[in-house]
Design a protein around this motif. Structure first.
Motif, PDB file in Angstrom:
ATOM      1  N   LEU A   1      -0.678  13.084  -1.507  1.00 63.21           N
ATOM      2  CA  LEU A   1       0.412  12.112  -1.526  1.00 63.21           C
ATOM      3  C   LEU A   1       1.608  12.628  -2.316  1.00 63.21           C
ATOM      4  CD1 LEU A   1      -1.382   8.660  -1.948  1.00 63.21           C
ATOM      5  CD2 LEU A   1       0.205   9.297  -0.125  1.00 63.21           C
TER       6      LEU A   1
ATOM      7  N   THR B   1       0.836  -1.198   0.000  1.00 61.65           N
ATOM      8  CA  THR B   1       0.000   0.000   0.000  1.00 61.65           C
ATOM      9  C   THR B   1       0.873   1.250   0.000  1.00 61.65           C
ATOM     10  OG1 THR B   1      -0.126   0.261   2.409  1.00 61.65           O
ATOM     11  CG2 THR B   1      -1.733  -1.236   1.365  1.00 61.65           C
TER      12      THR B   1
ATOM     13  N   LYS C   1     -10.974  11.675  -3.406  1.00 61.05           N
ATOM     14  CA  LYS C   1     -10.011  10.770  -4.049  1.00 61.05           C
ATOM     15  C   LYS C   1      -8.956  11.566  -4.812  1.00 61.05           C
ATOM     16  CE  LYS C   1     -13.333   8.550  -6.226  1.00 61.05           C
ATOM     17  NZ  LYS C   1     -14.509   9.183  -5.576  1.00 61.05           N
TER      18      LYS C   1
ATOM     19  N   VAL D   1      -2.906   9.979  -9.060  1.00 62.70           N
ATOM     20  CA  VAL D   1      -4.338  10.233  -8.871  1.00 62.70           C
ATOM     21  C   VAL D   1      -5.158   9.026  -9.335  1.00 62.70           C
ATOM     22  CG1 VAL D   1      -6.273  11.716  -9.517  1.00 62.70           C
ATOM     23  CG2 VAL D   1      -4.047  12.735  -9.011  1.00 62.70           C
TER      24      VAL D   1
ATOM     25  N   ASN E   1      -4.279   6.093  -8.958  1.00 61.69           N
ATOM     26  CA  ASN E   1      -4.114   5.147  -7.857  1.00 61.69           C
ATOM     27  C   ASN E   1      -5.075   5.454  -6.707  1.00 61.69           C
ATOM     28  OD1 ASN E   1      -2.939   2.906  -6.673  1.00 61.69           O
ATOM     29  ND2 ASN E   1      -1.141   3.987  -5.937  1.00 61.69           N
ATOM     30  N   THR E   2      -5.227   6.723  -6.376  1.00 60.80           N
ATOM     31  CA  THR E   2      -6.139   7.082  -5.289  1.00 60.80           C
ATOM     32  C   THR E   2      -7.598   7.051  -5.740  1.00 60.80           C
ATOM     33  OG1 THR E   2      -5.851   9.452  -5.781  1.00 60.80           O
ATOM     34  CG2 THR E   2      -4.434   8.491  -4.093  1.00 60.80           C
ATOM     35  N   TRP E   3      -7.846   7.201  -7.043  1.00 62.28           N
ATOM     36  CA  TRP E   3      -9.210   7.195  -7.568  1.00 62.28           C
ATOM     37  C   TRP E   3      -9.847   5.805  -7.505  1.00 62.28           C
ATOM     38  CZ3 TRP E   3     -12.455  11.047  -8.785  1.00 62.28           C
ATOM     39  CH2 TRP E   3     -13.609  10.739  -9.515  1.00 62.28           C
TER      40      TRP E   3
ATOM     41  N   ALA F   1      -3.289   2.605  -3.381  1.00 64.45           N
ATOM     42  CA  ALA F   1      -3.627   3.785  -2.589  1.00 64.45           C
ATOM     43  C   ALA F   1      -5.115   3.817  -2.256  1.00 64.45           C
ATOM     44  CB  ALA F   1      -3.224   5.061  -3.325  1.00 64.45           C
ATOM     45  N   SER F   2      -5.842   2.778  -2.633  1.00 65.84           N
ATOM     46  CA  SER F   2      -7.255   2.677  -2.288  1.00 65.84           C
ATOM     47  C   SER F   2      -7.600   1.221  -2.062  1.00 65.84           C
ATOM     48  CB  SER F   2      -8.144   3.253  -3.403  1.00 65.84           C
ATOM     49  OG  SER F   2      -8.326   2.318  -4.449  1.00 65.84           O
TER      50      SER F   2
ATOM     51  N   GLU G   1      -6.639  13.335  -2.273  1.00 64.79           N
ATOM     52  CA  GLU G   1      -5.673  12.416  -1.680  1.00 64.79           C
ATOM     53  C   GLU G   1      -4.478  12.196  -2.601  1.00 64.79           C
ATOM     54  OE1 GLU G   1      -3.829   9.717   0.950  1.00 64.79           O
ATOM     55  OE2 GLU G   1      -5.269  11.342   1.196  1.00 64.79           O
ATOM     56  N   GLY G   2      -4.728  12.127  -3.910  1.00 63.40           N
ATOM     57  CA  GLY G   2      -3.627  11.973  -4.851  1.00 63.40           C
ATOM     58  C   GLY G   2      -2.685  13.163  -4.826  1.00 63.40           C
TER      59      GLY G   2
END
Length: 456
Positions: free
Chosen positions: A261, A188, A254, A225, A227-229, A324-325, A257-258
């Protein structure tokens, strides 16, 4: 947006690490088509000066012998290529029959101007294409979709990808080992960030190096992004940043968060990171001043593995982005492709060249030098991976399997990207994430309103 890396020496050095090819793909003699059906014709090729061009050029006589078609190759540096290719495509008699096409706004503009030949007729014609030999479905779905227009969900093909980069991490194997960190156990982004904080580093070595400035940051940031989406659906012609009505989504948790990070990684990089483009960021890692690099393009391995350009050539590890999610890991990709002008009088003969040049057989050979295959079979080939640095093939293949095209078909894209960069740097500088992203949301709203796309 696409950009050519000036990595010719690095790619040559990386290729020198590899032994002669042991090819697994069937040669063109196994294709059930008549390669000689256009014997006596000639084709004009117009390519960017690029590692793929360097790799394919020595193989061109093989195509000429196979088909009886004479090839005339012209190349141009990328800066000059855009103007020359646009002028040629706009003419009634384009001076080339096959050319480099980039995914993204440049490809979309060419499509919008009706400059591109649709290739489905050639792909579906058994006299021109042996589907069992060519294996179009073996091409990365993300890379292939990037040349489906007017958007990736379309079934209409206007180009074939042949040089693809994915966004991933590079790291110092020695420094992680000395710190007692098992990179393979990291699954993660939270674990990755925790590991960077735990690294025991010599003076002058920073946990991270990555881009923090320049509009070229978009594709790499999109990898984070994506990855976080996660798996939430979105329209592929505008990435995750705009909904179906072109309403911006920069305040979506989401997306925020990207950006957070990325800014957190910037805070672990060297001072001056807000001015780092690809050159500065790669230099930090190549000179041993950073424990990690990225997320950034897979092709930068060619710099880091070249002892003439890197002091850490024997210490580099490779890793696909950790998740990332809760949906698992994701990243983004970018690609060059080959295309045919709509006004070319030799579309079928030109297609034979595209079919040959992007086939599994030729791709295996070219990719030993470019490290940028668009085909999944290349990266899954044990023979191919045996010729690569340990772990690189796995990391790229894994990244390619989870990648989405980094596309934003917006004429005012540069304005949006500049606002995105401003928000990123503001977060890095201490502005609360919510505040910086709300400002970006407001700026992006104004931009798409002025472009006539968003009408609340």
């Amino acid at each position: 947006m696409g950009k050519l890396r000036t990595l010719f020496l690095g790619l040559a050095a990386a290729a020198a690490l590899m032994i002669g090819p042991a090819l697994a793909a069937d040669g063109p003699d196994k294709a059930k088509i008549d390669w000689q059906q256009f014997k006596g014709q000639s084709l004009e090729l117009f390519f960017v000066k690029h590692p793929w061009t360097d790799a394919i050029t020595p193989l061109l006589p093989e195509f000429e012998k196979l088909t009886g078609i004479k090839l005339n190759l012209t190349t141009a540096a990328e800066d000059a290529y855009w103007n020359k290719s646009s002028l040629g495509l706009a003419s009634n008699k384009p001076p080339f029959d096959v050319f480099f096409l980039s995914m993204g706004i440049n490809g979309y503009t060419a499509y919008s101007n009706n400059w591109l030949a649709q290739l489905n007729a050639q792909l579906d014609n058994p006299k021109l294409t042996d589907p069992a030999w060519y294996q179009y479905d073996d091409i990365s779905k993300a890379a292939a979709a990037a040349f489906h227009l007017p958007d990736p969900s379309s079934s209409k093909v206007y180009g074939i990808p042949m040089s693809t980069e994915v966004y991933m991490f590079f790291y110092r194997k020695d420094l992680f080992k000395e710190s007692g960190i098992d990179v393979n156990a990291i699954t993660t982004m939270a674990q990755w960030m925790d590991a960077l904080h735990k690294l025991k580093l010599p003076d002058g070595v920073y946990p991270a190096s990555l881009r923090g400035g320049g509009l070229g940051i978009l594709d790499e940031l999109n990898g984070m992004v994506a990855n976080t989406w996660g798996n939430t659906p979105y329209l592929k012609d505008r990435f995750v940043y705009f909904d179906e009505k072109w309403a911006p989504r920069f305040t979506d948790p989401k997306v925020k968060e990207g950006f957070k990070l990325w800014a957190d990684l910037m805070k672990l990089s060297a001072p001056g990171v807000t001015s780092f483009d690809w050159y500065e960021a790669t230099t930090q890692f190549a000179q041993g001043k950073a424990a990690t690099f990225g997320p950034d393009a897979s092709l930068f391995a060619s710099i880091f593995l070249d002892p003439a350009q890197s002091t850490v050539a024997d210490k580099v590890g490779f890793k696909a982005l950790p998740a990332a999610s809760a949906d698992g890991a994701h990243t983004a990709m970018w690609s060059w492709g080959l295309s045919i002008p709509e006004k070319s009088a030799k579309k079928d003969a030109a297609w034979l060249f595209l079919e040959w040049a992007t086939s599994p057989y030729v791709t295996e050979q070219v990719s030993l030098k470019t490290l940028a295959s668009s085909r999944q079979s290349t990266w899954s080939s044990a023979d191919y991976q045996a010729k690569l640095p340990e772990g690189f093939g796995n990391a790229v293949g894994e990244s390619l399997a989870i990648a989405q095209p980094s596309i934003m078909y917006l004429t005012a894209a540069d304005q949006v990207v500049q606002s995105m960069l401003d928000a990123l740097q503001a977060i890095y500088g201490g502005t609360p994430v919510d505040e910086a992203m709300q400002k970006l949301q407001d700026q992006a709203t104004d931009i798409v309103k002025q472009a006539g796309l968003y009408k609340p």
